[in-house]
Design a protein around this motif. Structure first.
Motif, PDB file in Angstrom:
ATOM      1  N   MET A  10      -3.786 -32.104  18.839  1.00 33.84           N
ATOM      2  CA  MET A  10      -3.356 -32.215  20.243  1.00 33.84           C
ATOM      3  C   MET A  10      -1.914 -32.726  20.265  1.00 33.84           C
ATOM      4  O   MET A  10      -1.614 -33.765  19.668  1.00 33.84           O
ATOM      5  CB  MET A  10      -4.255 -33.192  20.990  1.00 33.84           C
ATOM      6  CG  MET A  10      -5.736 -32.864  20.924  1.00 33.84           C
ATOM      7  SD  MET A  10      -6.613 -33.637  22.270  1.00 33.84           S
ATOM      8  CE  MET A  10      -8.244 -33.828  21.565  1.00 33.84           C
ATOM      9  N   ASP A  11      -1.046 -31.993  20.966  1.00 32.23           N
ATOM     10  CA  ASP A  11       0.371 -32.370  21.069  1.00 32.23           C
ATOM     11  C   ASP A  11       0.548 -33.265  22.298  1.00 32.23           C
ATOM     12  O   ASP A  11       0.533 -32.781  23.438  1.00 32.23           O
ATOM     13  CB  ASP A  11       1.226 -31.105  21.181  1.00 32.23           C
ATOM     14  CG  ASP A  11       2.709 -31.426  21.257  1.00 32.23           C
ATOM     15  OD1 ASP A  11       3.069 -32.627  21.293  1.00 32.23           O
ATOM     16  OD2 ASP A  11       3.508 -30.475  21.288  1.00 32.23           O
ATOM     17  N   LEU A  12       0.728 -34.562  22.060  1.00 33.78           N
ATOM     18  CA  LEU A  12       0.783 -35.514  23.173  1.00 33.78           C
ATOM     19  C   LEU A  12       2.061 -35.377  24.003  1.00 33.78           C
ATOM     20  O   LEU A  12       2.141 -35.949  25.088  1.00 33.78           O
ATOM     21  CB  LEU A  12       0.637 -36.944  22.647  1.00 33.78           C
ATOM     22  CG  LEU A  12      -0.715 -37.246  21.988  1.00 33.78           C
ATOM     23  CD1 LEU A  12      -0.788 -38.713  21.584  1.00 33.78           C
ATOM     24  CD2 LEU A  12      -1.890 -36.890  22.902  1.00 33.78           C
ATOM     25  N   ASN A  13       3.037 -34.641  23.496  1.00 34.35           N
ATOM     26  CA  ASN A  13       4.250 -34.425  24.297  1.00 34.35           C
ATOM     27  C   ASN A  13       3.999 -33.484  25.466  1.00 34.35           C
ATOM     28  O   ASN A  13       4.813 -33.393  26.375  1.00 34.35           O
ATOM     29  CB  ASN A  13       5.358 -33.844  23.424  1.00 34.35           C
ATOM     30  CG  ASN A  13       5.835 -34.847  22.404  1.00 34.35           C
ATOM     31  OD1 ASN A  13       6.477 -35.827  22.754  1.00 34.35           O
ATOM     32  ND2 ASN A  13       5.479 -34.629  21.145  1.00 34.35           N
ATOM     33  N   LEU A 238       0.688 -27.811  11.067  1.00 35.29           N
ATOM     34  CA  LEU A 238       1.029 -29.077  11.736  1.00 35.29           C
ATOM     35  C   LEU A 238       0.551 -30.282  10.937  1.00 35.29           C
ATOM     36  O   LEU A 238       1.251 -31.298  10.845  1.00 35.29           O
ATOM     37  CB  LEU A 238       0.413 -29.097  13.143  1.00 35.29           C
ATOM     38  CG  LEU A 238       1.006 -28.073  14.123  1.00 35.29           C
ATOM     39  CD1 LEU A 238       0.133 -27.939  15.363  1.00 35.29           C
ATOM     40  CD2 LEU A 238       2.423 -28.460  14.514  1.00 35.29           C
ATOM     41  N   VAL A 239      -0.640 -30.144  10.324  1.00 33.29           N
ATOM     42  CA  VAL A 239      -1.214 -31.293   9.597  1.00 33.29           C
ATOM     43  C   VAL A 239      -0.638 -31.391   8.189  1.00 33.29           C
ATOM     44  O   VAL A 239      -0.176 -32.462   7.773  1.00 33.29           O
ATOM     45  CB  VAL A 239      -2.755 -31.184   9.533  1.00 33.29           C
ATOM     46  CG1 VAL A 239      -3.347 -32.298   8.660  1.00 33.29           C
ATOM     47  CG2 VAL A 239      -3.363 -31.240  10.931  1.00 33.29           C
ATOM     48  N   VAL A 244       3.249 -33.448  10.930  1.00 32.75           N
ATOM     49  CA  VAL A 244       3.616 -34.061  12.210  1.00 32.75           C
ATOM     50  C   VAL A 244       2.380 -34.369  13.063  1.00 32.75           C
ATOM     51  O   VAL A 244       2.503 -34.919  14.144  1.00 32.75           O
ATOM     52  CB  VAL A 244       4.574 -33.162  13.028  1.00 32.75           C
ATOM     53  CG1 VAL A 244       5.920 -33.053  12.332  1.00 32.75           C
ATOM     54  CG2 VAL A 244       3.965 -31.794  13.297  1.00 32.75           C
ATOM     55  N   ALA A 245       1.185 -33.995  12.591  1.00 31.57           N
ATOM     56  CA  ALA A 245      -0.048 -34.268  13.330  1.00 31.57           C
ATOM     57  C   ALA A 245      -0.861 -35.302  12.543  1.00 31.57           C
ATOM     58  O   ALA A 245      -1.133 -35.099  11.356  1.00 31.57           O
ATOM     59  CB  ALA A 245      -0.846 -32.986  13.521  1.00 31.57           C
ATOM     60  N   TYR A 260      -3.085 -35.800  16.154  1.00 30.41           N
ATOM     61  CA  TYR A 260      -2.200 -35.876  17.319  1.00 30.41           C
ATOM     62  C   TYR A 260      -0.736 -35.761  16.890  1.00 30.41           C
ATOM     63  O   TYR A 260      -0.310 -36.432  15.938  1.00 30.41           O
ATOM     64  CB  TYR A 260      -2.382 -37.214  18.036  1.00 30.41           C
ATOM     65  CG  TYR A 260      -3.755 -37.389  18.662  1.00 30.41           C
ATOM     66  CD1 TYR A 260      -3.993 -37.011  19.978  1.00 30.41           C
ATOM     67  CD2 TYR A 260      -4.815 -37.926  17.930  1.00 30.41           C
ATOM     68  CE1 TYR A 260      -5.246 -37.162  20.556  1.00 30.41           C
ATOM     69  CE2 TYR A 260      -6.072 -38.082  18.492  1.00 30.41           C
ATOM     70  CZ  TYR A 260      -6.282 -37.689  19.794  1.00 30.41           C
ATOM     71  OH  TYR A 260      -7.525 -37.849  20.358  1.00 30.41           O
ATOM     72  N   VAL A 261       0.007 -34.935  17.616  1.00 29.55           N
ATOM     73  CA  VAL A 261       1.465 -34.959  17.486  1.00 29.55           C
ATOM     74  C   VAL A 261       1.939 -36.106  18.385  1.00 29.55           C
ATOM     75  O   VAL A 261       1.678 -36.087  19.587  1.00 29.55           O
ATOM     76  CB  VAL A 261       2.087 -33.615  17.933  1.00 29.55           C
ATOM     77  CG1 VAL A 261       3.610 -33.676  17.837  1.00 29.55           C
ATOM     78  CG2 VAL A 261       1.526 -32.464  17.104  1.00 29.55           C
TER      79      VAL A 261
END
Ligand code: SF4
Ligand code: SF4
Length: 336
Positions: A10-13, A238-239, A244-245, A260-261
């Motif tokens: 999940m990208d928190l941005n 991403l992971v 970055v996650a 989470y990003v």
């Protein structure tokens, strides 16, 4: 250990706190049959007490030696919040334009807590340095689940083919040790059937090659779903490729599979004269380190460096993934 592990990033941005995911999950799974108070998917405001109330302080998970830690079982009324309704009839009857409107539109119970009770409150002082961000949460389908370890009935298991953590309702006797053992408090007691229930990662959808309802419906396109060993999946990139996650509260020792990003896009702070403090960031890095561990420093560096690269050269695979041009590219679910 399962043979393969599905994961969600999940990208928190990009989460706008719209709760579409929450509604998608609730209408699909938890609006009936003793599950009414449960939110298998919730989106809470961070900083905040969250759902259930102060869940980060309720114990469970493992210590550094790998021993299961004692935990507290939240109270349905005080910590989750009972579902309430409104007296719509009294609203229809009253004249809202009268000088003395009746206090009609009230909950039909007297709740003291509920999901999003402290929504958008956050921390800091407006307008100098106040901040918050949204933190969507589901069961992490952990590789070392505290719920599973705590169950004396062996009623909780991980599926071989995708690592989804499920409760065998035939074996569950409703002892609730699992709830104490889960440090994320993402497994719930169903008082109607006296058994524990939890997010099933929409496995009937997964088996059809479809993403979970929360991910499918996500308005902000923040949710990626795929297998952690699938190098073609955006989840893998991403992971593992860009790192970055990151998992939430890795210190709990359950090896979560929701990543989470971290949020990098908070505005700068103002000084007492209302001037921007250049280079400042409203979200304290200590808070992000508490949530995501020390790896958050490198993750933020990578995101910022890739953003600059994209600005200068127009190219960045990481930025293309995070922008999520095509919703369907965010999911790779074939079981091959
Ligand atoms: Fe179990 Fe909690 Fe991990 Fe879900 S988040 S697998 S309920 S320990
Ligand atoms: Fe956030 Fe997506 Fe849920 Fe909206 S649907 S609250 S953007 S995770």
């Amino acid at each position: 250990m399962s043979k393969r592990q599905l994961a969600m990033v999940m990208d928190l941005n990009k989460c706008i706190g719209c709760q579409t995911c929450t509604v998608a999950c609730k209408t699909q799974w938890t609006n009936r049959n003793g599950r009414e108070y449960m939110y298998w998917n919730n989106v809470e405001t961070y900083p905040g007490d969250g759902y259930p109330k102060k869940w980060m302080e309720l114990g469970g998970g493992f210590d550094a030696a790998g021993d299961l830690q004692p935990g507290i079982i939240p109270n349905i009324e005080a910590d989750y919040g009972v579902p309430w309704d409104y007296n719509y009839e009294s609203l229809a009857e009253q004249n809202l334009l009268s000088d003395k409107p009746e206090p009609g539109f009230r909950p039909d119970q007297s709740p003291t807590w509920g999901p999003n009770w402290d929504e958008d409150e956050g921390a800091g002082n407006f307008p100098m340095d106040n901040y918050f961000f949204y933190l969507p949460r589901i069961c992490n389908h952990c590789s070392n689940p505290g719920c599973l370890s705590a169950c004396p009935r062996d009623a909780i298991f991980k599926r071989e083919e995708d690592g989804v953590v499920l409760v065998d309702l035939d074996r569950c006797q409703g002892y609730r040790y699992c709830i104490a053992g889960c440090p994320y408090k993402k497994i719930y007691f169903n008082p109607k059937i006296s058994k524990s229930e939890k997010c099933i990662l929409c496995f009937p959808r997964i088996e059809q090659g479809l993403p979970p309802a929360c991910a499918q419906s996500c308005v902000g396109r923040i949710r990626f779903v795929g297998f952690l060993d699938d190098e073609e999946s955006q989840v893998y990139k991403l992971v593992h490729k860009y790192k970055v996650a990151l998992p939430l509260r890795p210190d709990y020792g359950t090896q979560p599979n929701v990543y989470y990003v971290p949020p990098t896009e908070a505005p700068p702070k103002f000084d007492e004269n209302g001037k921007i403090i250049e280079g400042s960031n409203r979200i304290p890095i200590e808070e992000l380190e508490k949530l995501f561990g020390p790896a958050v420093h490198d993750a933020i560096k990578t995101i910022k460096a890739e953003r600059e690269k994209r600005k200068k050269t127009g190219k960045s695979e990481l930025m293309d993934i995070l922008i999520a041009y095509q919703h369907q590219d965010m999911f790779r679910l074939d079981h091959n």
